[in-house]
Motif scaffolding. Structure first.
Motif, mmCIF file in Angstrom:
data_model
loop_
_atom_site.group_PDB
_atom_site.id
_atom_site.type_symbol
_atom_site.label_atom_id
_atom_site.label_comp_id
_atom_site.label_asym_id
_atom_site.label_seq_id
_atom_site.Cartn_x
_atom_site.Cartn_y
_atom_site.Cartn_z
ATOM 1 N N GLY A 22 0.097 1.813 -3.446
ATOM 2 C CA GLY A 22 -0.630 1.687 -4.710
ATOM 3 C C GLY A 22 0.293 1.280 -5.850
ATOM 4 O O GLY A 22 -0.085 0.478 -6.716
ATOM 5 N N GLY A 103 -8.404 0.225 -4.953
ATOM 6 C CA GLY A 103 -7.703 1.323 -4.301
ATOM 7 C C GLY A 103 -7.112 0.918 -2.964
ATOM 8 O O GLY A 103 -7.446 -0.134 -2.399
ATOM 9 N N VAL A 104 -6.214 1.759 -2.486
ATOM 10 C CA VAL A 104 -5.572 1.596 -1.179
ATOM 11 C C VAL A 104 -6.274 2.554 -0.219
ATOM 12 O O VAL A 104 -6.508 3.718 -0.569
ATOM 13 C CB VAL A 104 -4.075 1.962 -1.275
ATOM 14 N N TYR A 120 -6.277 5.968 -2.383
ATOM 15 C CA TYR A 120 -5.457 6.157 -3.584
ATOM 16 C C TYR A 120 -5.859 5.154 -4.646
ATOM 17 O O TYR A 120 -5.911 3.951 -4.386
ATOM 18 C CB TYR A 120 -3.961 5.996 -3.248
ATOM 19 N N ASP A 121 -6.167 5.670 -5.830
ATOM 20 C CA ASP A 121 -6.464 4.828 -6.995
ATOM 21 C C ASP A 121 -5.209 4.791 -7.859
ATOM 22 O O ASP A 121 -4.896 5.766 -8.556
ATOM 23 C CB ASP A 121 -7.648 5.438 -7.768
ATOM 24 N N PRO A 122 -4.458 3.673 -7.830
ATOM 25 C CA PRO A 122 -3.180 3.649 -8.551
ATOM 26 C C PRO A 122 -3.358 3.537 -10.062
ATOM 27 O O PRO A 122 -2.410 3.775 -10.809
ATOM 28 C CB PRO A 122 -2.486 2.395 -7.993
#
Ligand code: IPD
Ligand code: CA
Ligand code: CA
Length: 265
Positions: A22, A103-104, A120-122
Motif C-alpha cells: 500500500g 486498496g491492496v 489495506y487502504d493506504p
C-alpha cells in the motif's frame, strides 16, 4: 490444512506485506501523472503501478512462503492447494484519476476455502484482517456489520462494468431503489466489502466481480457477523460471478431482487 500457528504466521506476514504494498501504491499515486496507462479492455485500465505492486507482493510472499502459490490479477498464476489470491490495486480507475479510494487485497485459500482475508487502504491507513473462525478486525480492533435489516433504511454499495449487459445491473438496481435503499458506487469492490464489514455500508452488490475483488472481503463480512450469497468460484479462478454480501437480513431481502434474478439471465 496448515496448523493454526501457520495461519497466524501467514496472517501477520500478509498484513505486513499489504501495508508495504500500500505504501508503494501511494508513492505511485503521488506521481500518477507520469504513469503510462494501458487499456486492458473497455473501462479496464492498468499502469506500471499495478504491476510493480503485484511484483512486490509476489516477491515477499515467495520469499516467506516458497511452498505457497500466488494468483494475481496482473501476472496470473496457477491455483494450488494453498494459494494467495491478490489484487494489487483494487480501484485502479480511481487511482489513475486522483480519487483516493483504492486498496491492496490478499486472500489465502486452502483446499478451495478462504482462510485469511486482508485489505489495506493506504489512504486512510486502515488495515482490515479476517481469519476464518477468528473474527474480523480493523487496525486490530474487532469490527461488526451494521444491524440494518430494512431496505428502506439501508445504504448499499453497488457496482457494474462492461463485462455484463446493462440490464443485468439496471433491472435489479431499479428494484433496489424502489425498495427505498440508498446506493454508493465507490469503484472499489474490495473496499466496499471492507466498509460493509465495519458497518459503514449495510450491504454491497455487483452482478459480476472477479475472485481477487471479493474473496478477502467476503471472509471479512462473514467474520464480522454478516452473510454473503454463495459466490460461484471456478477452481482455476477464471471468470467472475455475482457478489452479494451484507447483514444477514439484508442479504435475505436483496437475494430475490439481485442475485436470484441474475441467475435467471
Ligand atoms: C474493479 C473495482 C470496481 C469494479 C470493477 C473491478 P480494479 O477492480 O473493483 O469496483 O466495479 O468491476 O474491475 O480493476 O480496479 O482492480
Ligand atoms: Ca479489482
Ligand atoms: Ca486491480
Amino acid at each position: 490444512m496448515p496448523h493454526d500457528t501457520d495461519l497466524d504466521r501467514r496472517l501477520a506476514a500478509g498484513a505486513a506485506v499489504a501495508r508495504e504494498a500500500g505504501r508503494l501504491a501511494r508513492r505511485y499515486f503521488e506521481r500518477r501523472a507520469d504513469l503510462t496507462v494501458e487499456v486492458k479492455g473497455p473501462q479496464d485500465l492498468v499502469s506500471v503501478a499495478d504491476r510493480a505492486v503485484e511484483e512486490l507482493i509476489r516477491a515477499r510472499l515467495s520469499a516467506l512462503f516458497p511452498e505457497d502459490a500466488v494468483v494475481g490479477e496482473e501476472a496470473g498464476g496457477l491455483a494450488a492447494a494453498r494459494v494467495w489470491v491478490v489484487d494489487p490495486i483494487d480501484g485502479t480507475q480511481n487511482f489513475l484519476r486522483g480519487l483516493p479510494w483504492f486498496g491492496v487485497v490478499l486472500a489465502l485459500m486452502v483446499d478451495g476455502r478462504t482462510e485469511l482475508g486482508i485489505i489495506y487502504d493506504p489512504n486512510t491507513d486502515e488495515l482490515y484482517t479476517a481469519r476464518r473462525g477468528g473474527g474480523a478486525f480493523l487496525n486490530g480492533e474487532s469490527i461488526r456489520v451494521s444491524g440494518c435489516a430494512q431496505l428502506d433504511k439501508a445504504v448499499i454499495g453497488v457496482g457494474h462494468s462492461p463485462r455484463h449487459a446493462p440490464h443485468v445491473f439496471l433491472e435489479p438496481f431499479t428494484a433496489v431503489i424502489e425498495a427505498g435503499a440508498q446506493t454508493r458506487n465507490l469503484l472499489t469492490a474490495a473496499l466496499q466489502l471492507a466498509h460493509v464489514a465495519c458497518g459503514r455500508l449495510d450491504a454491497t452488490w455487483d452482478p459480476y466481480l472477479l475472485p481477487w475483488d471479493v474473496l478477502a472481503g467476503i471472509l471479512l463480512v462473514e467474520e464480522a457477523g454478516g452473510a454473503a450469497a454463495p459466490y460461484q468460484l471456478r477452481p482455476d479462478f477464471s471468470g467472475g460471478a455475482p457478489l452479494l454480501a451484507g447483514t444477514a437480513a439484508l442479504v435475505d431481502a436483496l437475494r430475490p431482487l439481485v442475485t436470484d434474478r441474475a441467475d435467471k439471465e
